[in-house]
Design a protein around this motif. Structure first.
Motif, PDB file in Angstrom:
ATOM      1  N   SER A 370      55.521  11.379  -5.925  1.00 22.80           N
ATOM      2  CA  SER A 370      54.978  10.691  -7.098  1.00 22.80           C
ATOM      3  C   SER A 370      56.099   9.990  -7.829  1.00 22.80           C
ATOM      4  O   SER A 370      57.255  10.448  -7.833  1.00 22.80           O
ATOM      5  CB  SER A 370      54.266  11.682  -8.035  1.00 22.80           C
ATOM      6  OG  SER A 370      55.206  12.553  -8.651  1.00 22.80           O
ATOM      7  N   LEU A 371      55.754   8.845  -8.443  1.00 18.59           N
ATOM      8  CA  LEU A 371      56.714   8.073  -9.208  1.00 18.59           C
ATOM      9  C   LEU A 371      55.953   7.257 -10.239  1.00 18.59           C
ATOM     10  O   LEU A 371      55.077   6.452  -9.884  1.00 18.59           O
ATOM     11  CB  LEU A 371      57.508   7.134  -8.290  1.00 18.59           C
ATOM     12  CG  LEU A 371      58.560   6.245  -8.975  1.00 18.59           C
ATOM     13  CD1 LEU A 371      59.690   7.112  -9.554  1.00 18.59           C
ATOM     14  CD2 LEU A 371      59.139   5.245  -7.979  1.00 18.59           C
ATOM     15  N   LYS A 403      65.042   9.808  -2.289  1.00 17.13           N
ATOM     16  CA  LYS A 403      65.540   8.495  -2.648  1.00 17.13           C
ATOM     17  C   LYS A 403      65.023   7.447  -1.657  1.00 17.13           C
ATOM     18  O   LYS A 403      65.016   7.680  -0.451  1.00 17.13           O
ATOM     19  CB  LYS A 403      67.067   8.492  -2.645  1.00 17.13           C
ATOM     20  CG  LYS A 403      67.682   7.158  -3.071  1.00 17.13           C
ATOM     21  CD  LYS A 403      69.202   7.245  -3.068  1.00 17.13           C
ATOM     22  CE  LYS A 403      69.816   5.915  -3.502  1.00 17.13           C
ATOM     23  NZ  LYS A 403      71.308   5.965  -3.519  1.00 17.13           N
ATOM     24  N   ILE A 404      64.574   6.318  -2.189  1.00 11.16           N
ATOM     25  CA  ILE A 404      64.197   5.190  -1.329  1.00 11.16           C
ATOM     26  C   ILE A 404      65.475   4.446  -0.977  1.00 11.16           C
ATOM     27  O   ILE A 404      66.098   3.806  -1.826  1.00 11.16           O
ATOM     28  CB  ILE A 404      63.202   4.255  -2.040  1.00 11.16           C
ATOM     29  CG1 ILE A 404      61.911   5.001  -2.406  1.00 11.16           C
ATOM     30  CG2 ILE A 404      62.870   3.051  -1.147  1.00 11.16           C
ATOM     31  CD1 ILE A 404      60.904   4.172  -3.180  1.00 11.16           C
ATOM     32  N   VAL A 555      62.012   3.477   3.842  1.00  7.23           N
ATOM     33  CA  VAL A 555      62.717   4.660   4.350  1.00  7.23           C
ATOM     34  C   VAL A 555      63.061   5.560   3.168  1.00  7.23           C
ATOM     35  O   VAL A 555      63.690   5.111   2.195  1.00  7.23           O
ATOM     36  CB  VAL A 555      64.001   4.268   5.106  1.00  7.23           C
ATOM     37  CG1 VAL A 555      64.704   5.513   5.630  1.00  7.23           C
ATOM     38  CG2 VAL A 555      63.665   3.319   6.255  1.00  7.23           C
ATOM     39  N   PHE A 556      62.604   6.842   3.251  1.00  5.84           N
ATOM     40  CA  PHE A 556      62.855   7.835   2.208  1.00  5.84           C
ATOM     41  C   PHE A 556      63.890   8.842   2.714  1.00  5.84           C
ATOM     42  O   PHE A 556      63.737   9.392   3.813  1.00  5.84           O
ATOM     43  CB  PHE A 556      61.571   8.587   1.856  1.00  5.84           C
ATOM     44  CG  PHE A 556      60.487   7.699   1.284  1.00  5.84           C
ATOM     45  CD1 PHE A 556      60.321   7.576  -0.085  1.00  5.84           C
ATOM     46  CD2 PHE A 556      59.623   7.002   2.118  1.00  5.84           C
ATOM     47  CE1 PHE A 556      59.329   6.763  -0.612  1.00  5.84           C
ATOM     48  CE2 PHE A 556      58.626   6.190   1.609  1.00  5.84           C
ATOM     49  CZ  PHE A 556      58.480   6.066   0.235  1.00  5.84           C
ATOM     50  N   ASP A 557      64.911   9.095   1.901  1.00  5.26           N
ATOM     51  CA  ASP A 557      65.944  10.090   2.231  1.00  5.26           C
ATOM     52  C   ASP A 557      65.657  11.365   1.448  1.00  5.26           C
ATOM     53  O   ASP A 557      65.695  11.365   0.207  1.00  5.26           O
ATOM     54  CB  ASP A 557      67.323   9.538   1.879  1.00  5.26           C
ATOM     55  CG  ASP A 557      68.448  10.495   2.278  1.00  5.26           C
ATOM     56  OD1 ASP A 557      68.150  11.567   2.841  1.00  5.26           O
ATOM     57  OD2 ASP A 557      69.625  10.162   2.012  1.00  5.26           O
ATOM     58  N   PRO A 600      61.655   9.047  -6.237  1.00  2.36           N
ATOM     59  CA  PRO A 600      60.345   9.700  -6.387  1.00  2.36           C
ATOM     60  C   PRO A 600      60.494  11.220  -6.420  1.00  2.36           C
ATOM     61  O   PRO A 600      61.411  11.790  -5.838  1.00  2.36           O
ATOM     62  CB  PRO A 600      59.571   9.263  -5.145  1.00  2.36           C
ATOM     63  CG  PRO A 600      60.324   8.087  -4.615  1.00  2.36           C
ATOM     64  CD  PRO A 600      61.746   8.308  -4.987  1.00  2.36           C
ATOM     65  N   ASN A 601      59.550  11.890  -7.100  1.00  6.61           N
ATOM     66  CA  ASN A 601      59.532  13.348  -7.159  1.00  6.61           C
ATOM     67  C   ASN A 601      58.758  13.906  -5.975  1.00  6.61           C
ATOM     68  O   ASN A 601      57.744  13.348  -5.553  1.00  6.61           O
ATOM     69  CB  ASN A 601      58.888  13.815  -8.460  1.00  6.61           C
ATOM     70  CG  ASN A 601      59.678  13.391  -9.684  1.00  6.61           C
ATOM     71  OD1 ASN A 601      60.917  13.417  -9.662  1.00  6.61           O
ATOM     72  ND2 ASN A 601      58.974  12.991 -10.749  1.00  6.61           N
TER      73      ASN A 601
END
Length: 809
Positions: A370-371, A403-404, A555-557, A600-601
């Motif tokens: 969520s963000l 992180k994106i 891409v999410f890290d 994002p959380n």
């Protein structure tokens, strides 16, 4: 050149100025003035606008020098081509010359008549009326039909009248009285000559038995002869395909003794063929008349001859074997067809892939993010075991955010469609409206015969140069208006420039709405409206812009060197899909979720089991596409082949999904063919046959050479079939129902019976059949057709009984 309603008033006035005619009056007055002037001064015979086939014809002629043949050889040659064999050698040579090389330089003034009588023959009554309306001055014609209100496309089954319309005008510069009539499709049907039995050797003999043409209905042949009596010229307005070309020669067979013979003695001098795609093309077509193409007729004869022999022989044999070995079962005619068999194979092979599919299970880690109040799911790649996925999930339990790290955008554009051809129309109507191919073609042919669309059997997708798009848009607006849309009619077609898309295969223009605005008398029903709506939408959509969209690869890290990918698809411009909404790409949520560097959380982490799904059963639309790809049948015959496997209960149709599922009978037939004659299931076999037949039509191969070659190939397959099929008969025991208790054994059930078995034995017959109520009911219904007689090939299933005795039974 004859002008029509497509010309603007300014253009008509300019033309009148060029010809030195008055420029005053209404639009129709200007059209009539120009046409009358052009016809009165144009006394030169019209020339054909199609390619000259002389080179191809010479290939045939070089193989066979007719002049060096004896009279006996010439008669054999004519008989092969289904032509009359009477007369001396000179007559026979002239007949061959006339049909293969008709002359197009005959001057109609040599008829020495002040007014000539011209016969127009269309393929359907509705098309005859459209032709008369289009070509008659001021669209005025006289209806001389008997019971004209009752004449329709099914009159050949229920009535004894044909449409007869009359008007007066000019033909090739000469004053003429026109008579417009029509057929109802084919006038003759092919069948085997003489009686033939049902034993093995008698069945195989049908490969070489002579095939003859017999009238479908006696009245049509007679009526055409009456209508044509006294006519000087014949113009054939049949559909422009192989079937239409064959009907041309069927019409000539009916009227050759009724029309006036020209001074040359050759009726082909006064017989012409019109090439057109819609009734609105008639003014142009009448100025570009050609001669009927006998080679195309021969290609059609070869096709029907081969399909009859192959279909009947294989069908009769397999049906007889099943009836002889499963004598307690009520077995109908089990049909075989050179096209329906590979069609069935596509359905069965997909069915086998579906039921034999082994699902692959993968385990994925799903993370909810969520963000700023927006939520999105990201999923990991699939893991082979649940333990691997749980290990990853456990390592993320303490992760509060991610992180994106990158957002990559890729743009895509989907071009507007090219012109609509038959295959695409069949596929779209099946997917969108749930219409079967047969239903779609019936509706399309009705729209065509009433002048609302162009010819519906075509492979071309490239628009013609003289598209007249603005006039077509006006007709669409008036006919249906696409009322459920907010249409900007003025801006849909901004210019007459033809869109450079699609291919031209040289047959007909794509399926188009015409410039005809219908009246109440041609009001469309619900199905006709849906098909016309689809054709109109496709036409208008081809002038709109492309459908634009882009895909974001995010891409999410999540730490610990773990990255998750998410693809997000977003539409930028609907373009042509505003009219074809089913062509839109699917969108996914999350396009504005965050930018590169956002944090994002992590809301939750869970494991999902992902089980792969089996392929679905084959749909109608997919089957149509496969048949086109492998050239099984033509765009005109594909609906019939699919309809046959449904009618004969080899497959069933799931109406909601439009999927085709093989029945037990279809599965057993496929298995038997696969074991006995696998080559017949190969789709390339029929494609080869179709290609060879077209080489006859194009003058590249000899008719009898091709027919004999194909027939010999199937005879070899039949030999293997006879040697192996009987051992598969017991497998069909669950495909049919038990016979009735009073069932009388028939001759076709005993074709392979052993000599010692009693003949004409009634099964389960009571001592006194007169007291058996079932037997009494059997006697009462002897005048009705048997339940197996619904199939057109059934007349060949019972050949041991003479025709008259079969009727009595």
């Amino acid at each position: 050149m004859i002008v029509g309603q497509s010309w603007t008033v300014d253009k008509l006035k300019a033309k009148c100025g060029e010809l030195g005619l008055k420029k005053t009056g209404k639009k129709q007055d200007l059209i009539d003035r120009i046409n009358t002037h052009v016809m009165s001064v144009n006394t030169e015979p019209c020339t054909s606008s199609i390619d000259d086939l002389t080179a191809g014809l010479q290939n045939v002629r070089l193989k066979k020098s007719w002049e060096n043949m004896t009279v006996s050889e010439l008669k054999t040659e004519l008989d092969t081509f289904r032509l009359p064999t009477n007369g001396c050698k000179e007559d026979l040579l002239k007949r061959l010359q006339s049909y293969f090389y008709p002359k197009d330089d005959f001057d109609l003034r040599k008829l020495n008549k002040d007014r000539i009588k011209v016969l127009f023959v269309a393929e359907k009554p509705s098309m005859a009326k459209e032709l008369a309306r289009t070509l008659a001055p001021r669209s005025y014609y006289r209806d001389k039909s008997e019971n004209s209100r009752k004449i329709n496309e099914t009159s050949k089954k229920t009535g004894d009248s044909i449409v007869i319309l009359e008007f007066s005008s000019y033909f090739k510069g000469l004053p003429a009285d026109f008579v417009v009539t029509s057929t109802f499709g084919h006038i003759f049907n092919e069948e085997f000559q003489g009686q033939h039995g049902g034993r093995k050797e008698e069945i195989q003999e049908l490969f070489e038995r002579k095939v003859i043409s017999v009238p479908n209905t006696g009245f049509l042949e007679k009526k055409l002869g009456e209508v044509s009596r006294g006519c000087d010229v014949v113009v054939l307005w049949l559909d422009c395909d192989l079937e239409g070309e064959a009907i041309c020669y069927e019409v000539l067979e009916c009227i050759k003794d009724s029309i006036n013979t020209p001074p040359t003695g050759d009726i082909m001098d006064v017989v012409f063929r019109a090439k057109f795609s819609a009734a609105e093309d008639a003014p142009k077509a009448i100025n570009n008349l050609i001669k009927p193409n006998f080679l195309q007729n021969l290609a059609n004869i070869a096709k029907h001859d081969l399909d009859l022999r192959i279909g009947v022989v294989f069908s009769r044999f397999q049906t007889a074997v099943l009836r002889s070995q499963l004598r307690n079962l009520d077995i109908p005619h089990v049909s075989f067809g050179p096209c329906q068999t590979p069609c069935l194979a596509f359905c069965v092979e997909r069915y086998h892939k579906t039921i034999n599919y082994k699902a692959v299970v993968k385990y994925q880690v799903v993370v909810d993010l969520s963000l700023n109040g927006k939520k999105i799911k990201v999923t990991s790649r699939g893991f082979e075991t649940r333990g691997e996925a749980e290990k990853i999930a456990n390592s993320l339990q303490n992760q509060k955010n991610c992180k994106i790290v990158s957002v990559k955008r890729t743009d895509f554009s989907k071009d507007p469609p090219a012109g609509l051809n038959t295959i695409h129309l069949l596929q779209e109507c099946s997917k969108i409206h749930g219409f079967s191919p047969d239903e779609t073609m019936n509706v399309a042919e009705r729209l065509y015969s009433t002048g609302l669309i162009s010819y519906p059997r075509t492979e071309t997708t490239r628009y013609p140069e003289d598209l007249r798009a603005s006039e077509r848009v006006l007709a669409i607006k008036e006919n249906i208006g696409l009322a459920d849309e907010s249409m900007d009619w003025e801006n849909y077609v901004t210019s007459e420039k033809v869109v450079e898309r699609g291919i031209d295969v040289g047959d007909h223009q794509p399926i188009l709405p015409t410039t005809v605005i219908h009246k109440r008398s041609t009001y469309m029903n619900e199905r006709q409206t849906k098909v016309y709506d689809l054709i109109s939408r496709h036409f208008l959509a081809s002038f709109l812009g492309p459908h634009k969209y882009h895909i974001l690869d995010v891409v999410f890290d999540l730490g610990n060197e773990l990255t998750f990918n998410r693809k997000i698809q977003i539409i930028d411009d609907e373009g042509f899909t505003s009219l074809l909404p089913w062509e839109k790409v699917e969108t996914t949520d999350g396009g504005d979720f965050g930018k590169e560097g956002s944090l994002p959380n992590v809301v939750s982490i869970k494991i999902k089991e992902d089980r792969s799904q089996p392929p679905s059963l084959i749909t109608e639309s997919e089957l149509i596409g496969l048949m086109e790809k492998h050239r099984i049948g033509t765009d005109g015959s594909i609906p019939g082949h699919i309809g046959n496997i449904l009618k004969r209960k080899y497959v069933t149709l799931e109406k909601e999904s439009r999927c085709l599922k093989p029945t037990e009978l279809g599965l057993q037939l496929y298995n038997a063919y696969h074991q006995c004659v696998p080559e017949l299931l190969n789709p390339t076999l029929r494609a080869t046959v179709e290609a060879l037949l077209m080489e006859i039509a194009n003058g590249k191969r000899d008719f009898e050479e091709v027919r004999r070659y194909i027939l010999d190939q199937f005879k070899l397959q039949y030999k293997n079939f006879v040697e192996n099929f009987e051992k598969f008969a017991p497998d069909f025991k669950d495909c049919f129902e038990l016979k009735d208790a009073c069932y009388v054994t028939r001759k076709e059930d005993r074709v392979f019976a052993k000599p010692h078995q009693p003949r004409n034995r009634m099964m389960y017959q009571s001592r006194d059949s007169n007291q058996n109520p079932l037997m009494l009911e059997e006697k009462k219904s002897t005048s009705k057709k048997r339940t197996h007689d619904h199939d057109p090939d059934f007349r060949y299933m019972n050949p041991a009984v003479p025709a008259k005795r079969r009727e009595k039974r």
